[in-house]
Design a protein around this motif. Structure first.
Motif, PDB file in Angstrom:
ATOM      1  N   UNK A 238      41.833  50.667  37.671  1.00 12.59           N
ATOM      2  CA  UNK A 238      40.908  49.545  36.588  1.00 12.59           C
ATOM      3  C   UNK A 238      41.098  50.181  35.390  1.00 12.59           C
ATOM      4  N   UNK A 239      40.683  48.610  34.971  1.00 14.14           N
ATOM      5  CA  UNK A 239      40.450  48.746  33.317  1.00 14.14           C
ATOM      6  C   UNK A 239      38.988  49.245  32.805  1.00 14.14           C
ATOM      7  N   UNK A 240      39.027  49.976  32.013  1.00 13.95           N
ATOM      8  CA  UNK A 240      38.476  51.095  31.645  1.00 13.95           C
ATOM      9  C   UNK A 240      37.131  50.076  30.491  1.00 13.95           C
TER      10      UNK A 240
ATOM     11  N   UNK B 214      35.616  45.198  42.460  1.00 13.52           N
ATOM     12  CA  UNK B 214      35.393  46.509  41.716  1.00 13.52           C
ATOM     13  C   UNK B 214      36.197  47.620  42.038  1.00 13.52           C
TER      14      UNK B 214
ATOM     15  N   UNK C 288      38.885  60.866  34.432  1.00 16.18           N
ATOM     16  CA  UNK C 288      39.146  59.403  34.030  1.00 16.18           C
ATOM     17  C   UNK C 288      39.330  60.016  32.925  1.00 16.18           C
ATOM     18  N   UNK C 289      39.430  58.017  32.896  1.00 23.50           N
ATOM     19  CA  UNK C 289      39.340  57.893  31.349  1.00 23.50           C
ATOM     20  C   UNK C 289      38.799  58.636  30.303  1.00 23.50           C
TER      21      UNK C 289
ATOM     22  N   UNK D  82      41.338  66.276  30.353  1.00 28.70           N
ATOM     23  CA  UNK D  82      42.594  65.372  30.543  1.00 28.70           C
ATOM     24  C   UNK D  82      42.758  64.956  28.573  1.00 28.70           C
TER      25      UNK D  82
ATOM     26  N   UNK E 259      32.061  54.788  29.901  1.00 30.60           N
ATOM     27  CA  UNK E 259      32.701  53.946  29.871  1.00 30.60           C
ATOM     28  C   UNK E 259      31.809  53.103  31.420  1.00 30.60           C
ATOM     29  N   UNK E 260      31.910  54.693  31.816  1.00 33.22           N
ATOM     30  CA  UNK E 260      31.863  54.092  33.748  1.00 33.22           C
ATOM     31  C   UNK E 260      29.671  54.682  33.735  1.00 33.22           C
TER      32      UNK E 260
ATOM     33  N   UNK F 219      42.460  50.235  28.224  1.00 34.98           N
ATOM     34  CA  UNK F 219      42.919  51.825  28.950  1.00 34.98           C
ATOM     35  C   UNK F 219      43.129  51.946  30.482  1.00 34.98           C
ATOM     36  N   UNK F 220      43.544  52.353  31.527  1.00 31.46           N
ATOM     37  CA  UNK F 220      43.542  52.079  32.765  1.00 31.46           C
ATOM     38  C   UNK F 220      43.447  53.064  33.119  1.00 31.46           C
ATOM     39  N   UNK F 221      42.465  53.194  34.640  1.00 35.04           N
ATOM     40  CA  UNK F 221      41.931  54.775  35.136  1.00 35.04           C
ATOM     41  C   UNK F 221      43.020  54.461  36.680  1.00 35.04           C
ATOM     42  N   UNK F 222      44.226  55.572  35.969  1.00 28.94           N
ATOM     43  CA  UNK F 222      45.615  55.155  36.863  1.00 28.94           C
ATOM     44  C   UNK F 222      45.127  55.800  38.122  1.00 28.94           C
ATOM     45  N   UNK F 223      43.661  56.148  38.732  1.00 28.16           N
ATOM     46  CA  UNK F 223      43.361  56.806  39.938  1.00 28.16           C
ATOM     47  C   UNK F 223      43.357  55.356  40.816  1.00 28.16           C
ATOM     48  N   UNK F 224      43.056  54.442  40.304  1.00 27.24           N
ATOM     49  CA  UNK F 224      42.033  53.233  40.695  1.00 27.24           C
ATOM     50  C   UNK F 224      42.705  51.966  40.321  1.00 27.24           C
TER      51      UNK F 224
ATOM     52  N   UNK G 206      29.871  48.508  38.111  1.00 28.13           N
ATOM     53  CA  UNK G 206      31.284  48.513  39.130  1.00 28.13           C
ATOM     54  C   UNK G 206      31.412  50.176  39.813  1.00 28.13           C
ATOM     55  N   UNK G 207      31.158  50.430  39.214  1.00 27.14           N
ATOM     56  CA  UNK G 207      32.052  52.138  39.553  1.00 27.14           C
ATOM     57  C   UNK G 207      30.659  52.517  39.449  1.00 27.14           C
TER      58      UNK G 207
ATOM     59  N   UNK H 212      28.960  51.296  33.491  1.00 21.12           N
ATOM     60  CA  UNK H 212      29.248  49.894  34.546  1.00 21.12           C
ATOM     61  C   UNK H 212      28.992  50.377  35.482  1.00 21.12           C
TER      62      UNK H 212
END
Lengths: 338, 762
Positions: free
Chosen positions: B686-688, B49, A154-155, A313, A130-131, B679-684, A136-137, A134
């Motif tokens: 943001x939706x993933x 962003x 991250x996720x 994780x 996903x990163x 899913x949320x990236x908890x660090x920032x 914007x990352x 996208x």
């Protein structure tokens, strides 16, 4: 999406010239300014997302006449790179003698995508991280070398546990490549200086310190065909995923066995959904070879396949899952009727 | 899977095919972004962003250099807009976070610039070339994130007036023979309607036309007018078809007034088609929730104590909450009840309505807990519901207007084959698959709001019905046409229905499953006005008086009075009147509607009544859902081969469209249990997974068997149409039924959604 020059290549020479001319030698192929277009199911998608920004598209679909044959000759198999996934998946002889290939294709994507997508394009499919997808990352070493990896902490449920580096944990997403690597396929490549062949296993590169370099293809090179020696009727592709259809593997196994009088003479094990590249589990194969099959052996082989796995994780579950998938796929391969 | 339309039972309309079926399958149905515009410019959004901080500056040189770019609008040059209050606080807006007002950023994906260009392609390319410099602050993402604040919902959300309670919960729970305490979690979810979030705005002089998929054209019209500071009569919102709503289009999003303002300044129509991923952040969503349920029961299964505590995430400025305790505290007989709802503020966009907003998360908790209690009691979970069934809700003691919960359980159980279930967990299997059966109750409040309609009847029977309802895929055109045809005694094919236009008489938001009850009740009333005029023209006074009875809004057309008036010869009546067209306009409001109902209706404010808020009674639709799950003992993959639901919702206007709604609900319910989560990236913060490849929804192969059973139910205490809303009925409870079935399959209780294969241990 950004404006680009569209060219239609009517013969292989024209294609490789057009691709080679525009691509600066020091560019990784993934960021080459000229990109070949086959089914377009990855390229167009990534262009719309602004992830890939080629300035020239070379449409190689006109090459299909010479590059899309499906040729099983009874002993060996040759598949043209522009053959459609759907055509290969339903081919009688592929289903009979190479079920791992047929099923890896059938279980991939959707019917609509399989009708468009080609074999060559499929093995070049880029990660679904996903990163990465996208823009914007900022942090993506694959897309933006040296920027870091947002997925690492991250996720990362969908990410790889094998072949990872501290630069990238993006999963190789395809299915078919696992069948090819399991069957020791050879890839035929056409470039500006002619054709060459190499083991399919040498096509993809692990991320290491340069995740932006994904394959060993050189600028101006195109995959023209895949070949497989021998027949592999005792082979399976098992895929575990969140949905019943149209979803990437959380874990998959491509298994091909040669079993005679209860003894495994040859074993091939490849893993999908868990690794950064199409993954051959040679340690598992070594354990299986020459042995009589039982569930304990399957378990030991599965453990060996994931001995070096590193979870993070959200994706640690893939290690246990992957082992169960390998063990179950081995059982299925051993017991299948051929 | 194919199935014929269900045969109507008692108190059901005919299963006529959809009014708009042909238009839709041939592509002739025009959605908002299909509307032709003269020489439009195209807008493309640039979104943040980061989730918290500010824009320090833009580098727009590269973007401006793209051929065809007309303007790039940022907070530095955006049209000034007035604020609008939150929808659930008496306003129109789904969020009070107004983008482009300042450099501040309050959530991920906030609109920070709008590129206007001669083509969509140029606008998109330029948007990709906009460079933004941010000052980033550390955002709070969700529950447990540092920096969140928590407070009771009561007192900060005007819709959430009371935490329901009765009796002495603490004492009763402490003394209960059987006690159960369990915690449950539900995830963030997004509606993802098929039609993207589009907005087209065209000014004709001082008049503004907006083409936008909306579930509330009168709300949007008034809201945009308020933000632009213009007279609401100058604004018209048009959307004859809406490609799915699910709550995401009930309240105004900031994009509309922004686009309208830019179009006014540019003096040119503008068309915006936001991308799929932008749809995740420029509109609302279902917030994640947490629950703790405490149940106390006697050994024979009678509930003696129930406590439901819920917590919901909202944005920093807005106290949105769904507060489903209003339903869960009233579903079963229980003398001692306590509840508490809290709101946790994080750096997120404001959440909002999503199909059965309160019931989906809150009934997941309660109906899971009921199953856990049944296990503790070693009791059939259906019997546990029967023991605790009630005719009166326990908080205020008010009677349900009708309640067919157990009839639904019995019908669905029979169709499902519940008796084949072995009671022990992990006791059923086939091949590689463990099999589990589970069930849960579903319910949804019956709501209606004031609505107006205009009906025109011609001498030849042709009828035109005008009402600003909304076709969000539910069958609004169809049931409105059926209602008018039936009431006026004209053939269905002679009825033309006009909806989805704020120039038409106002109807409520297409939300809270009120549409059928509200619009059909209004149409019935206005049709009766027409009948009355015709009666007067041809009938002796004595009969006219009799006919008047049929105008009474509680009369169904099958009554004796109506029957006796059937032989009315329409042509004769028209001749007697000396006209060829009769047209009537009327405004209908439900019993118990507030005094300002009609005024509010015209100003785009919703005044829904129903559910537990009725005087002296409580109205809900009920259902029971049974599911079969299969868990692969090797891969732990979870599949759901069968979903069976039985539902009772008063008069079923059209069994075909009703079945379609309920079938979609069951599938959605399964999806919310097994697939859907943002899913949320908890660090920032943001939706993933903000796209339809990674935000999973079911494909056909995931739903091989869905069976909908419609129960006959008559309820004369709700509205003239006798209909209870059912659009949001079927996706409630399914998530609990799935987890209850997973327990049966594996012996493992899962209390957190969605359930993924890695959560299964077998």
């Amino acid at each position: 999406m950004r404006p680009f020059l569209y060219q239609r290549a009517t013969d292989p020479d024209m294609a490789v010239q057009a691709l080679g001319a525009a691509a600066a030698a020091n560019n990784p192929l993934t960021q080459a300014t000229a990109q070949p277009l086959a089914g377009g199911t990855t390229l167009i998608d990534l262009m719309k997302l602004d992830v890939m920004r080629p300035t020239a598209i070379v449409d190689i679909n006109p090459l299909a006449q010479g590059w899309s044959a499906i040729e099983p000759d009874g002993e060996n198999l040759r598949l043209g790179a522009l053959a459609k996934m759907s055509d290969v998946a339903v081919h009688d002889e592929i289903q009979r003698n190479y079920p791992v290939i047929a099923n890896s294709l059938k279980l991939a994507a959707s019917a609509q995508l399989r009708n468009m997508a080609t074999l060559g394009g499929n093995v070049m499919q880029r990660t679904r991280c996903s990163y990465f997808r996208d823009v914007s990352y900022e942090n993506c070493n694959k897309r933006n070398p040296g920027s870091g990896c947002a997925a690492m902490d991250g996720v990362n449920r969908m990410h790889a546990v094998l072949g990872v580096s501290d630069q990238c944990i993006a999963t190789y997403p395809g299915d078919f490549a696992q069948a090819l690597i399991a069957l020791d396929a050879t890839v035929e490549i056409t470039g500006r200086s002619g054709s060459r062949s190499m083991p399919f296993a040498e096509l993809h590169k692990m991320p290491g310190s340069s995740p932006d370099i994904e394959t060993t293809l050189q600028p101006g090179e195109l995959i023209s065909a895949f070949t497989v020696s021998g027949r592999w009727p005792r082979s399976v592709y098992l895929k575990a995923r969140d949905r019943q259809s149209y979803e990437f593997a959380l874990s998959s196994a491509a298994i091909a066995l040669d079993v005679q009088d209860g003894t495994i003479r040859e074993a091939r094990v490849a893993l999908g959904g868990v690794a950064t590249v199409p993954w051959r589990a040679r340690e598992a194969e070594a354990l299986l070879k020459g042995q009589r099959f039982d569930d304990g052996l399957a378990q030991r082989a599965a453990d060996a396949a994931f001995a070096d796995a590193r979870g993070r994780r959200h994706n640690s579950f893939k290690i246990a899952l992957g082992k169960r998938v390998v063990a179950r796929a081995l059982q299925q391969a051993v017991t299948m009727e051929i | 899977m194919t199935a014929a339309a269900p045969e109507p039972k008692a108190n059901m309309g005919q299963p006529v095919p959809r009014y708009d079926a042909h238009s839709k399958v041939t592509g002739r149905a025009t959605y908002a972004s299909d509307m032709p515009l003269a020489n439009p410019a195209y807008a493309f959004l640039v979104t943040s962003a980061i989730a918290k901080g500010r824009v320090d500056g833009f580098d727009l040189a590269e973007a401006r250099a793209v051929r065809g770019v007309i303007d790039i609008v940022t907070h530095e040059n955006a049209p000034k807009l007035k604020e609008s209050k939150l929808f659930s606080n008496g306003g129109y807006a789904g969020t009070t976070i107004q983008p482009l007002k300042s450099p501040d950023i309050a959530h991920d994906g906030q609109i920070i610039a709008v590129v206007i260009a001669e083509s969509y392609e140029a606008a998109r390319e330029a948007a990709n070339r906009v460079k933004v410099n941010y000052t980033v602050a550390a955002p709070s993402a969700t529950f447990d994130s540092p920096g969140t604040t928590t407070a009771a919902a009561k007192g900060q959300n005007s819709q959430f007036k009371e935490d329901p309670k009765v009796g002495d919960f603490a004492k009763a729970f402490a003394a209960a023979e059987i006690q159960l305490t369990a915690a449950y979690d539900t995830p963030t979810q997004h509606h993802n309607p098929m039609e993207l979030f589009t907005t087209s705005c065209a000014w004709i002089g001082d008049d503004l036309v907006i083409y936008e998929p909306s579930q509330y054209v009168h709300g949007l019209k008034n809201g945009v007018a308020e933000q632009l500071g213009i007279d609401a009569d100058k604004v018209r919102v048009v959307n004859p078809y809406v490609g799915g709503g699910f709550g995401s289009r009930g309240s105004m999003t900031p994009r509309t007034a922004i686009i309208a303002g830019i179009a006014r300044r540019l003096n040119r129509p503008i068309k915006l088609v936001a991308t799929r991923d932008q749809g995740f952040t420029i509109t609302t969503y279902r917030a994640e929730t947490r629950h703790e349920i405490k149940l106390g029961a006697s050994r024979d299964g009678k509930l003696v104590a129930l406590r439901h505590e819920g917590a919901e995430v909202s944005s920093r400025p807005d106290a949105y909450c769904v507060g489903g305790t209003k339903t869960t505290t009233r579903l079963y007989a229980c003398p001692n009840v306590d509840s508490l709802v809290s709101i946790v503020r994080a750096d997120r966009n404001t959440p909002g309505f999503m199909r059965s907003p309160p019931e989906v998360p809150y009934l997941f908790a309660l109906e899971s807990a009921m199953d856990e209690l049944a296990v503790k009691l070693d009791m059939d979970p259906v019997e546990l519901r029967r023991i605790n069934d009630t005719t009166n809700e326990p908080i205020g003691g008010k009677p349900y207007t009708s309640r067919s919960l157990m009839a639904c359980f019995d019908e669905a159980a029979k169709a499902f084959g519940w008796s084949q279930r072995s009671s022990q967990p992990k006791s059923m299997a086939e091949g590689d698959w463990l099999i589990g059966y589970g069930c849960a109750a579903t319910c949804y409040p019956t709501q209606m709001g004031p609505a107006a309609a205009r009906v025109r009847l011609q001498r030849d029977g042709r009828t035109r019905v005008e009402i600003a309802g909304h076709e969000i895929g539910t069958g609004a055109y169809t049931v409105i046409a059926q209602t008018a045809a039936e009431r006026l005694g004209v053939p269905l094919e002679k009825v033309a229905v006009f909806i989805g236009d704020s120039d038409l008489p106002p109807a409520p938001v297409a939300g809270g499953s009120n549409s059928t009850a509200s619009t059909c009740s209004a149409v019935m009333m206005v049709c009766d006005q027409i009948r009355q005029r015709l009666f007067k023209a041809v009938m002796p006074d004595s009969l006219t008086d009799k006919a008047k009875e049929t105008v009474g809004i509680s009369q169904a057309p099958t009554t004796q009075a109506a029957k006796s008036n059937r032989p009315l010869d329409i042509e004769k009546a028209f001749d007697a009147l000396g006209v060829s067209v009769v047209e009537e306009y009327g405004e209908w409001k439900p019993e118990g509607a507030p005094l300002d109902s009609f005024k509010a209706m015209h100003s785009g404010h919703v005044r829904l009544v129903g559910g537990h808020q009725m005087q002296d009674k409580i109205a809900y639709a009920f259902g029971a859902e049974f599911v079969e799950v299969r868990v692969n003992r090797f891969t732990h993959e979870i599949r759901c081969p069968r979903l069976v639901g039985a539902f009772a919702a008063g008069r079923i206007m059209n069994p075909r469209t009703a079945r379609s709604q309920l079938m979609g609900g069951l599938i959605w319910g399964m999806s919310s249990a097994l697939l859907e989560a943002t899913e949320i990236d908890e660090r920032n913060a943001r939706y993933v997974n903000d796209n339809l490849a990674d935000y999973l929804v079911p494909v056909n192969a995931d739903v091989p068997g869905v069976e909908v059973i419609l129960l006959s139910e008559q309820d004369d205490h709700i509205n003239p149409a006798g209909a209870k809303g059912l659009g949001e009925l079927a996706n409630v409870g399914t998530n609990a039924a799935i987890c209850n079935a997973l327990y049966h399959a594996t012996g493992q209780r899962i209390r957190k959604l969605p359930v993924r294969l890695e959560n299964i241990e077998v």
